[in-house]
Design an enzyme around this catalytic site. Structure first.
Site, PDB file in Angstrom:
ATOM      1  N   SER A 104     -41.208 -22.481  84.220  1.00  0.00           N
ATOM      2  CA  SER A 104     -41.686 -23.628  83.452  1.00  0.00           C
ATOM      3  C   SER A 104     -43.202 -23.707  83.573  1.00  0.00           C
ATOM      4  O   SER A 104     -43.825 -22.919  84.283  1.00  0.00           O
ATOM      5  CB  SER A 104     -41.049 -24.912  83.966  1.00  0.00           C
ATOM      6  OG  SER A 104     -41.599 -25.225  85.232  1.00  0.00           O
ATOM      7  N   LYS A 105     -43.750 -24.683  82.883  1.00  0.00           N
ATOM      8  CA  LYS A 105     -45.201 -24.853  82.818  1.00  0.00           C
ATOM      9  C   LYS A 105     -45.867 -24.872  84.183  1.00  0.00           C
ATOM     10  O   LYS A 105     -46.985 -24.410  84.333  1.00  0.00           O
ATOM     11  CB  LYS A 105     -45.516 -26.168  82.116  1.00  0.00           C
ATOM     12  CG  LYS A 105     -45.800 -25.982  80.647  1.00  0.00           C
ATOM     13  CD  LYS A 105     -46.567 -27.188  80.136  1.00  0.00           C
ATOM     14  CE  LYS A 105     -46.885 -26.995  78.668  1.00  0.00           C
ATOM     15  NZ  LYS A 105     -46.603 -28.160  77.875  1.00  0.00           N
ATOM     16  N   ARG A 106     -45.163 -25.421  85.172  1.00  0.00           N
ATOM     17  CA  ARG A 106     -45.854 -25.517  86.458  1.00  0.00           C
ATOM     18  C   ARG A 106     -46.050 -24.157  87.136  1.00  0.00           C
ATOM     19  O   ARG A 106     -46.766 -24.051  88.114  1.00  0.00           O
ATOM     20  CB  ARG A 106     -45.178 -26.543  87.382  1.00  0.00           C
ATOM     21  CG  ARG A 106     -43.840 -26.163  87.812  1.00  0.00           C
ATOM     22  CD  ARG A 106     -43.026 -27.307  88.370  1.00  0.00           C
ATOM     23  NE  ARG A 106     -41.677 -26.825  88.450  1.00  0.00           N
ATOM     24  CZ  ARG A 106     -41.255 -26.008  89.408  1.00  0.00           C
ATOM     25  NH1 ARG A 106     -42.034 -25.670  90.408  1.00  0.00           N
ATOM     26  NH2 ARG A 106     -40.014 -25.547  89.377  1.00  0.00           N
ATOM     27  N   HIS A 107     -45.418 -23.122  86.591  1.00  0.00           N
ATOM     28  CA  HIS A 107     -45.681 -21.774  87.108  1.00  0.00           C
ATOM     29  C   HIS A 107     -46.897 -21.137  86.446  1.00  0.00           C
ATOM     30  O   HIS A 107     -47.232 -19.997  86.723  1.00  0.00           O
ATOM     31  CB  HIS A 107     -44.469 -20.871  86.877  1.00  0.00           C
ATOM     32  CG  HIS A 107     -43.257 -21.261  87.662  1.00  0.00           C
ATOM     33  ND1 HIS A 107     -42.127 -21.772  87.066  1.00  0.00           N
ATOM     34  CD2 HIS A 107     -43.011 -21.240  88.992  1.00  0.00           C
ATOM     35  CE1 HIS A 107     -41.223 -22.032  88.011  1.00  0.00           C
ATOM     36  NE2 HIS A 107     -41.744 -21.726  89.179  1.00  0.00           N
ATOM     37  N   GLY A 108     -47.557 -21.853  85.544  1.00  0.00           N
ATOM     38  CA  GLY A 108     -48.714 -21.286  84.835  1.00  0.00           C
ATOM     39  C   GLY A 108     -48.398 -21.128  83.363  1.00  0.00           C
ATOM     40  O   GLY A 108     -47.532 -21.821  82.836  1.00  0.00           O
TER      41      GLY A 108
END
Ligand code: GLU
Length: 458
Positions: A243-247
């Site tokens: 998801s977005k929090r992985h980049g």
């Protein structure tokens, strides 16, 4: 003939997971000389936006995942209504005049009695009163339509997961048409896949549990289900769903950072599929040539940005000068770095080995365009040597071999090569490392070399 589809909901940007699904469908269609359908699933009117659809289409085109047929579910509402009505007429579905709060209340009651929250016609039909019908009509509401879930076991053979069995009684009746007159996902997807004669459904395994409802609908429609291939999820490095929090996770972000579409596709292909000979760097043609469903992996893949960077650098090296210049130009322009094409090609060839993302071009090539501002102290003997080197450079033809020769006064002045070249590099570029010195000097040119060195020797 093989017919596959990519069926995105236009509720956000194209995620790498979606792009991978699209790619597998595309590869399979091309390999089997079949058709690739793009179907926009936009019946969730609250979340679907035309803007997302346009961005999605742009991203697909950028990736060159061209489709043979295009559909939008919002333009097919009549069909879903007709098919739902047919199921009602055949007694396989029924009208429900309950408001969402009432349905929710039934659910809570069932749960509080320790029962599974399954709806059935007996429970839901109680709302179908003449008064309720009148109310719905006055408010301009449609009754929802619920599908009668047969009380039996369903199973199918998934091309990736193998035999999948859904036990009897797993779910109860479910909505196929909402009171706003729009179909639910599970219904529209089956009607479309059946009517579009889709032969293989390749999609993320987050849809595996939906397959139960879908199988029951195929059966009710008297249609043969397609072959399903549920592809494992892409995970982040910590093992949770990417998801977005992985980049960066959107195709657009990778495009803007200077990933080549063929490199992104190559990397995505490897996240869940492998080449029969274990080849890692591949063109799209090689992927098509070697694609088959039986090489899809059962295990989730971990998204590794470093490997993607490496694959991109390998694809950058495969480009011709013209191709590289074409894709690189916007990055020079954005940095305000201008030069003629011939010089830009030389610069690109000089930095190519260290180039992983095209957006790194400005930081790798800045010193070809800007004079560095650094303090470097040359010893007296080094200064003398430099003066003679400049004189030599003035006389030669500007080719690399002669540039190297022009540095011969080093010996005469007993200059220590390693220190000297290091200082010269810093003086010319402001950096400790970079392009080979002779290449650098050749690209900088006579005048620029003199300008950059003279301030240190006078
Ligand atoms: N619209 C669904 C999605 O975006 C499609 C799922 C499917 O392929 O059946 O997840």
């Amino acid at each position: 003939m093989v017919r596959v589809r990519f069926a995105p909901s236009p509720t956000g940007y194209l995620h790498v997971g979606g792009a991978r699904t699209a790619l597998y469908n595309f590869l399979f269609a091309k390999k089997e000389k079949g058709k690739f359908v793009l179907r926009i699933e936009d019946t969730d009117i609250e979340r679907s936006k035309r803007e997302y659809e346009e961005r999605l289409i742009d991203a697909m085109k950028w990736l060159s995942l061209e489709w043979d047929e295009f559909y939008r579910q919002s333009e097919r509402l009549q069909l879903y209504r007709e098919v739902a009505q047919r199921l009602v007429d055949e007694g396989k579905a029924y009208y429900v005049y309950a408001y969402p709060e009432e349905i929710e209340k039934i659910r809570e009651e069932l749960l509080s009695q320790g029962k599974p929250p399954h709806y059935d016609q007996e429970i839901l039909a109680s709302f179908d009163t003449p008064q309720r019908r009148k109310e719905y009509e006055e408010k301009g509401l449609h009754p929802a339509i619920y599908f009668k879930m047969p009380d039996k076991e369903y199973s199918f053979n998934d091309a990736v997961k193998g035999e999948v069995v859904f036990k009897k009684g797993t779910i109860g009746d479910f909505a196929i048409m909402r009171s706003n007159g729009l179909p639910t996902y599970n219904f529209a997807v089956v009607v479309d896949d059946a009517y579009m004669e889709i032969t293989h459904v390749i999609r993320g395994d987050d849809h595996l549990s939906n397959t139960l409802r879908q199988l029951a609908i195929y059966e009710a429609l008297g249609k043969k289900p397609p072959v399903f291939a549920h592809v494992s999820m892409i995970l982040g490095p910590d093992g949770s769903k990417l998801s977005k929090r992985h980049g960066a996770t959107s195709v657009e972000e990778f495009r803007d950072r200077g990933y080549l579409p063929e490199a992104l596709l190559n990397y995505l292909a490897l996240l869940g599929w492998s080449h029969p000979e274990g080849k890692e760097v591949m063109t799209l043609e090689e992927m098509i040539e070697n694609f088959s469903l039986d090489r899809l992996s059962k295990n989730p893949a971990i998204f590794d940005p470093k490997k993607l960077r490496w694959i991109n650098s390998e694809h950058i090296k495969m480009l011709s000068n013209e191709e590289l210049l074409n894709v690189a130009k916007p990055y020079f322009e954005k940095a305000g770095y201008t030069a003629d094409d011939e010089k830009l090609i030389k610069i690109l060839n000089a930095i190519k080995d260290r180039l992983h993302e095209l957006s790194e071009i400005p930081e790798l090539a800045d010193y070809f365009f800007e004079k560095p501002d650094v303090d470097v102290t040359f010893e007296d003997n080094e200064k003398q040597a430099l003066r003679e080197i400049i004189e030599n450079l003035n006389k030669i033809e500007w080719i690399r071999k002669d540039i190297v020769k022009a540095f011969s006064p080093r010996k005469k002045y007993k200059v220590k090569s390693k220190d000297f070249f290091h200082k010269l590099r810093v003086a010319l570029t402001g950096k400790e490392q970079g392009v080979e010195l002779d290449v650098l000097i050749e690209i900088l040119g006579k005048e620029e070399f003199k300008k950059r060195v003279e301030r240190y020797i006078n």
